[in-house]
Motif scaffolding. Structure first.
Motif, PDB file in Angstrom:
ATOM      1  N   ASP A   1       0.878  -1.173   0.000  1.00  0.00           N
ATOM      2  CA  ASP A   1       0.000   0.000   0.000  1.00  0.00           C
ATOM      3  C   ASP A   1       0.910   1.216   0.000  1.00  0.00           C
ATOM      4  OD1 ASP A   1      -1.724   2.082   0.420  1.00  0.00           O
ATOM      5  OD2 ASP A   1      -2.866   1.125   2.019  1.00  0.00           O
ATOM      6  N   VAL A   2       1.100   1.831  -1.158  1.00  0.00           N
ATOM      7  CA  VAL A   2       2.036   2.954  -1.242  1.00  0.00           C
ATOM      8  C   VAL A   2       1.517   4.174  -0.487  1.00  0.00           C
ATOM      9  CG1 VAL A   2       3.073   2.238  -3.427  1.00  0.00           C
ATOM     10  CG2 VAL A   2       1.047   3.692  -3.456  1.00  0.00           C
ATOM     11  N   SER A   3       0.234   4.194  -0.156  1.00  0.00           N
ATOM     12  CA  SER A   3      -0.312   5.330   0.578  1.00  0.00           C
ATOM     13  C   SER A   3      -0.026   5.247   2.067  1.00  0.00           C
ATOM     14  CB  SER A   3      -1.828   5.438   0.350  1.00  0.00           C
ATOM     15  OG  SER A   3      -2.518   4.405   1.021  1.00  0.00           O
TER      16      SER A   3
ATOM     17  N   LEU B   1      10.328   5.731  -2.635  1.00  0.00           N
ATOM     18  CA  LEU B   1       9.849   4.584  -1.859  1.00  0.00           C
ATOM     19  C   LEU B   1      10.501   4.501  -0.487  1.00  0.00           C
ATOM     20  CD1 LEU B   1       9.852   1.920  -4.718  1.00  0.00           C
ATOM     21  CD2 LEU B   1       7.914   3.229  -3.861  1.00  0.00           C
ATOM     22  N   GLY B   2      11.069   5.617  -0.024  1.00  0.00           N
ATOM     23  CA  GLY B   2      11.717   5.605   1.283  1.00  0.00           C
ATOM     24  C   GLY B   2      10.761   5.322   2.417  1.00  0.00           C
TER      25      GLY B   2
ATOM     26  N   SER C   1      -6.410  13.460  15.513  1.00  0.00           N
ATOM     27  CA  SER C   1      -5.068  13.144  15.005  1.00  0.00           C
ATOM     28  C   SER C   1      -5.113  12.928  13.497  1.00  0.00           C
ATOM     29  CB  SER C   1      -4.518  11.880  15.686  1.00  0.00           C
ATOM     30  OG  SER C   1      -4.318  12.101  17.058  1.00  0.00           O
ATOM     31  N   ALA C   2      -4.064  13.359  12.827  1.00  0.00           N
ATOM     32  CA  ALA C   2      -4.000  13.197  11.367  1.00  0.00           C
ATOM     33  C   ALA C   2      -3.736  11.737  11.009  1.00  0.00           C
ATOM     34  CB  ALA C   2      -2.899  14.078  10.800  1.00  0.00           C
ATOM     35  N   ASP C   3      -3.964  11.423   9.746  1.00  0.00           N
ATOM     36  CA  ASP C   3      -3.644  10.098   9.221  1.00  0.00           C
ATOM     37  C   ASP C   3      -2.143  10.071   8.940  1.00  0.00           C
ATOM     38  OD1 ASP C   3      -3.452   7.680   7.937  1.00  0.00           O
ATOM     39  OD2 ASP C   3      -5.209   7.989   6.667  1.00  0.00           O
ATOM     40  N   LEU C   4      -1.359   9.789   9.983  1.00  0.00           N
ATOM     41  CA  LEU C   4       0.100   9.890   9.876  1.00  0.00           C
ATOM     42  C   LEU C   4       0.680   8.953   8.826  1.00  0.00           C
ATOM     43  CD1 LEU C   4       1.222  10.233  13.606  1.00  0.00           C
ATOM     44  CD2 LEU C   4       1.127  11.999  11.858  1.00  0.00           C
ATOM     45  N   GLU C   5       0.093   7.767   8.668  1.00  0.00           N
ATOM     46  CA  GLU C   5       0.616   6.812   7.687  1.00  0.00           C
ATOM     47  C   GLU C   5       0.574   7.410   6.283  1.00  0.00           C
ATOM     48  OE1 GLU C   5      -0.315   2.412   9.514  1.00  0.00           O
ATOM     49  OE2 GLU C   5      -1.967   3.487   8.556  1.00  0.00           O
ATOM     50  N   ARG C   6      -0.585   7.891   5.886  1.00  0.00           N
ATOM     51  CA  ARG C   6      -0.725   8.423   4.529  1.00  0.00           C
ATOM     52  C   ARG C   6      -0.068   9.788   4.389  1.00  0.00           C
ATOM     53  NH1 ARG C   6      -6.715   5.944   2.912  1.00  0.00           N
ATOM     54  NH2 ARG C   6      -5.804   3.980   2.174  1.00  0.00           N
ATOM     55  N   LEU C   7      -0.043  10.552   5.463  1.00  0.00           N
ATOM     56  CA  LEU C   7       0.620  11.848   5.410  1.00  0.00           C
ATOM     57  C   LEU C   7       2.123  11.683   5.199  1.00  0.00           C
ATOM     58  CD1 LEU C   7       0.541  14.845   5.557  1.00  0.00           C
ATOM     59  CD2 LEU C   7       0.344  14.717   8.044  1.00  0.00           C
ATOM     60  N   MET C   8       2.733  10.701   5.868  1.00  0.00           N
ATOM     61  CA  MET C   8       4.168  10.479   5.688  1.00  0.00           C
ATOM     62  C   MET C   8       4.483   9.939   4.300  1.00  0.00           C
ATOM     63  SD  MET C   8       5.807  11.740   8.072  1.00  0.00           S
ATOM     64  CE  MET C   8       7.382  11.227   7.377  1.00  0.00           C
ATOM     65  N   SER C   9       3.567   9.222   3.709  1.00  0.00           N
ATOM     66  CA  SER C   9       3.766   8.778   2.324  1.00  0.00           C
ATOM     67  C   SER C   9       3.831   9.976   1.392  1.00  0.00           C
ATOM     68  CB  SER C   9       2.626   7.840   1.897  1.00  0.00           C
ATOM     69  OG  SER C   9       2.644   6.657   2.651  1.00  0.00           O
ATOM     70  N   ARG C  10       2.973  10.961   1.618  1.00  0.00           N
ATOM     71  CA  ARG C  10       2.979  12.162   0.784  1.00  0.00           C
ATOM     72  C   ARG C  10       4.235  12.991   1.039  1.00  0.00           C
ATOM     73  NH1 ARG C  10      -1.115  13.880  -1.872  1.00  0.00           N
ATOM     74  NH2 ARG C  10      -0.924  16.076  -1.309  1.00  0.00           N
ATOM     75  N   VAL C  11       4.703  13.008   2.277  1.00  0.00           N
ATOM     76  CA  VAL C  11       5.949  13.711   2.585  1.00  0.00           C
ATOM     77  C   VAL C  11       7.102  13.055   1.833  1.00  0.00           C
ATOM     78  CG1 VAL C  11       7.632  14.226   4.401  1.00  0.00           C
ATOM     79  CG2 VAL C  11       5.191  14.571   4.837  1.00  0.00           C
TER      80      VAL C  11
ATOM     81  N   CYS D   1       7.031  11.288  -0.852  1.00  0.00           N
ATOM     82  CA  CYS D   1       6.884  11.442  -2.298  1.00  0.00           C
ATOM     83  C   CYS D   1       7.021  12.899  -2.743  1.00  0.00           C
ATOM     84  CB  CYS D   1       5.539  10.889  -2.754  1.00  0.00           C
ATOM     85  SG  CYS D   1       5.361   9.115  -2.499  1.00  0.00           S
ATOM     86  N   GLY D   2       7.222  13.805  -1.790  1.00  0.00           N
ATOM     87  CA  GLY D   2       7.409  15.215  -2.138  1.00  0.00           C
ATOM     88  C   GLY D   2       6.139  15.913  -2.562  1.00  0.00           C
ATOM     89  N   SER D   3       4.980  15.426  -2.104  1.00  0.00           N
ATOM     90  CA  SER D   3       3.723  16.053  -2.514  1.00  0.00           C
ATOM     91  C   SER D   3       2.948  16.655  -1.346  1.00  0.00           C
ATOM     92  CB  SER D   3       2.843  15.027  -3.242  1.00  0.00           C
ATOM     93  OG  SER D   3       2.602  13.908  -2.421  1.00  0.00           O
ATOM     94  N   ALA D   4       3.487  16.588  -0.135  1.00  0.00           N
ATOM     95  CA  ALA D   4       2.799  17.171   1.026  1.00  0.00           C
ATOM     96  C   ALA D   4       2.829  18.694   0.941  1.00  0.00           C
ATOM     97  CB  ALA D   4       3.452  16.697   2.322  1.00  0.00           C
TER      98      ALA D   4
END
Length: 608
Positions: free
Chosen positions: A159-161, A256-257, A353-363, A365-368
């Protein structure tokens, strides 16, 4: 017949790389589509389709005898339209301008920056926050490809998100039940499985080879990956995991970090709930319209976070069989049931609380966005309070969660120093970097404030000097700053004014003094925006380096949320005789006393 224009040659060169995808081609402020793609996009998005037979010079456009179709969408509305195209079943390639048009010599350079498929989505608006969005890869054991025989399969799910990466090896006859657990949005394989797969893509066998898989895994996890990921004696899992990474690379999903280490699971750890059982018992989705309305998941869903909702869904679909693991969960729930203050304190702290899992994926990927970085800081700032609340927890599970919720002071401090508390939604608006973080930014902002103040003072000065009380200084993108004088006052215009534009009722002028300040102000503004983008990208990249630790804390928050929600659902039992819930002790194979045959690992209870 005329040749294709340089722009269309560039378009077809990029289109050739992904002929099976719709190509969104950035031109100025729009993503344009052409020819057959335009027809499809216009139909599915219900937007205007433009058709032309000739170019601007009157030459017939050589597109295999068909009209020159085009349809476009505004670049700032990409996410909304992209979601509709993906839901319609399309694969979409995004071709962006990769150089500043102002600095381009000739045609602006463009490249495909991403290929979006159902299994590679990270945009929040396109995802169900309560469900994972898995991409699955299937691999058959050597010698079974191209045959109708059944054998062993390697299954990898990512799950890349959220960064989750799972794998297992199963008998091919169990594939349907396994896919029913995870409901992947997209599957890749080199063969057509006997069971139904969502959005199946048949890829070349070479993608699933051991050599290709090994290269992909080494590229992501570095030297020693085989031992660290325990894939040495799992050849099918190895090939499936490598194939999924290769596929992500082919879609230009290279950031994919945030992907965690591969986690192995076994079907023997969980009760088997096949697709028929899940459907007929309406555990996750109902039979009528496949929504969650009236399902067991809806009944139990009292979680406060999106992460908790996904974890609850997974726990329900994959009930535990280990008595020790079941007891561990139930002991934590029981402690929360019997301690209302602990339960309510946790629920209150988790709420919002934010959705940290998906938020860190966006961080990663450089899209946050800047606002998302502020939300990340505020959510991480909750960790010390959660640890303090759990300080006196007695159950083993809650004590373990307390250790896993250790704070991230470096990340919180960096975001606190660097990002404004209420930044704009987009970087181009400026004002993202906090005052005092970067000396040059502060100097540029001071110059901008002084420059605008100077222009305002100049307006008052020129009114007094010329005697034109209606004189005003304004700005537009064509002429920059100018002085506007009505026709009735033209006889009062000083001789050093330089005429720039004549309007119906006024004329516009400039002065050397005004143009000099304009150059300074616009230069400072352009430099300020450019520097803010660099600083923000640097901060975001630094935070991305903490992806895995933050995701570990996110997983702990999700589990704590489910336990708190489960105890909240059972708290009503406190009015029963004895003042507490009747905790059922699971017997062998999850068979409950009293003849109830419930999924092992559930937190079902009976009031007295």
């Amino acid at each position: 017949m005329s040749k294709l224009s340089p722009l269309m040659e560039q378009y077809y060169r990029e289109k050739k790389q992904y002929p099976d995808a719709l190509l969104l081609f950035r031109v100025g402020d729009f993503y344009e589509t052409f020819a057959e793609d335009a027809v499809v996009v216009a139909r599915d998005l219900n937007i205007v389709l433009t058709s032309r037979q000739k170019d601007d010079e009157g030459n017939k456009i050589p597109l295999a005898g068909i009209p020159y179709h085009l349809a476009g969408i505004p670049y700032h509305a990409l996410d909304a339209y992209l979601a509709r195209l993906i839901r319609a079943g399309h694969k979409v390639a995004i071709c962006d301008q990769v150089e500043d048009p102002k600095l381009a010599h000739g045609l602006v350079k463009r490249e495909i920056t991403r290929v979006v498929t159902p299994g590679t989505i990270i945009e929040p608006a396109m995802l169900d926050e309560a469900s994972n969005n898995f991409l699955a890869a299937l691999v058959r054991e050597e010698g079974m490809e191209g045959t109708e025989k059944t054998g062993r399969l390697g299954l990898a799910l990512v799950d890349v998100s959220t960064g989750e990466f799972l794998t297992t090896e199963i008998d091919e006859r169990s594939l349907g039940a396994e896919l029913a657990k995870f409901r992947p949005a997209e599957c890749i394989a080199s063969f057509a499985p006997a069971c139904e797969c969502s959005r199946l893509q048949i890829l070349d066998q070479a993608v699933f080879s051991r050599e290709s898989a090994s290269d992909a895994l080494q590229s992501r996890y570095g030297e020693g990956w085989m031992d660290r990921l325990n894939l040495g004696d799992r050849p099918l899992s190895l090939r499936a995991c490598g194939a999924i990474l290769s596929y992500l690379h082919s879609t230009h999903f290279d950031a994919l970090g945030h992907l965690r280490d591969v986690r192995h699971y076994s079907g023997s750890q969980f009760m088997v709930l096949d697709d028929v059982t899940l459907r007929n018992l309406e555990i996750i989705r109902n039979i009528r319209d496949r929504s969650r309305r009236g399902t067991l998941l809806e009944f139990l869903s009292r979680t406060r976070t999106a992460m908790g909702s996904r974890t609850l869904s997974r726990w329900i679909q994959m009930p535990l069989l280990s008595l020790d693991a079941i007891e561990r969960r139930l002991s934590a729930v029981e402690e929360l049931v019997n301690d209302p203050l602990l339960r309510e304190s946790l629920a209150e702290e988790l709420k919002g609380s934010a959705d940290l899992e998906r938020l860190m994926s966006r961080v990663s990927c450089g899209s946050a966005s800047p606002k998302e970085m502020v939300v990340l800081r505020l959510s991480l700032a909750r960790l010390p309070a959660l640890q303090a609340i759990l300080e006196k927890a007695g159950s083993t599970y809650l004590s373990d969660l307390r250790l896993r919720l250790s704070p991230c002071p470096e990340v919180v401090a960096l975001l606190e120093r660097s990002i404004a508390d209420d930044p704009p939604s987009h970087l181009r608006e400026g004002g993202v970097v906090k005052e005092g973080y970067h000396e040059e930014i502060d100097q540029l902002r001071s110059l901008l404030r002084d420059g605008r103040g100077w222009i305002s003072a100049l307006e008052s000065k020129e009114r007094d000097r010329s005697g034109i009380r209606s004189l005003k200084i304004a700005y537009n993108n064509v002429f920059g700053y100018y002085l506007e004088v009505s026709r009735a006052n033209l006889h009062l215009v000083p001789p050093d004014y330089i005429r720039k534009q004549t309007l119906a009722n006024a004329e516009r002028f400039i002065t050397p003094e005004l143009k000099e300040m304009e150059t300074r102000v616009l230069s400072a503004q352009e430099r300020s925006v450019s520097l803010e983008q660099e600083i923000f990208a640097s901060v975001r990249s630094t935070v991305a380096g903490y992806s895995l630790p933050i995701q570990e804390r996110a997983a702990a928050m999700a589990e704590l949320d489910v336990l708190a929600a489960g105890s909240n659902g059972r708290a009503g039992c406190a009015g029963s005789p004895g003042g507490s819930c009747l905790r059922e002790r699971p017997g062998p194979a999850g068979v409950q006393p009293g003849g109830q045959n419930l999924p092992a690992g559930s937190t079902a209870s009976r009031s007295g």
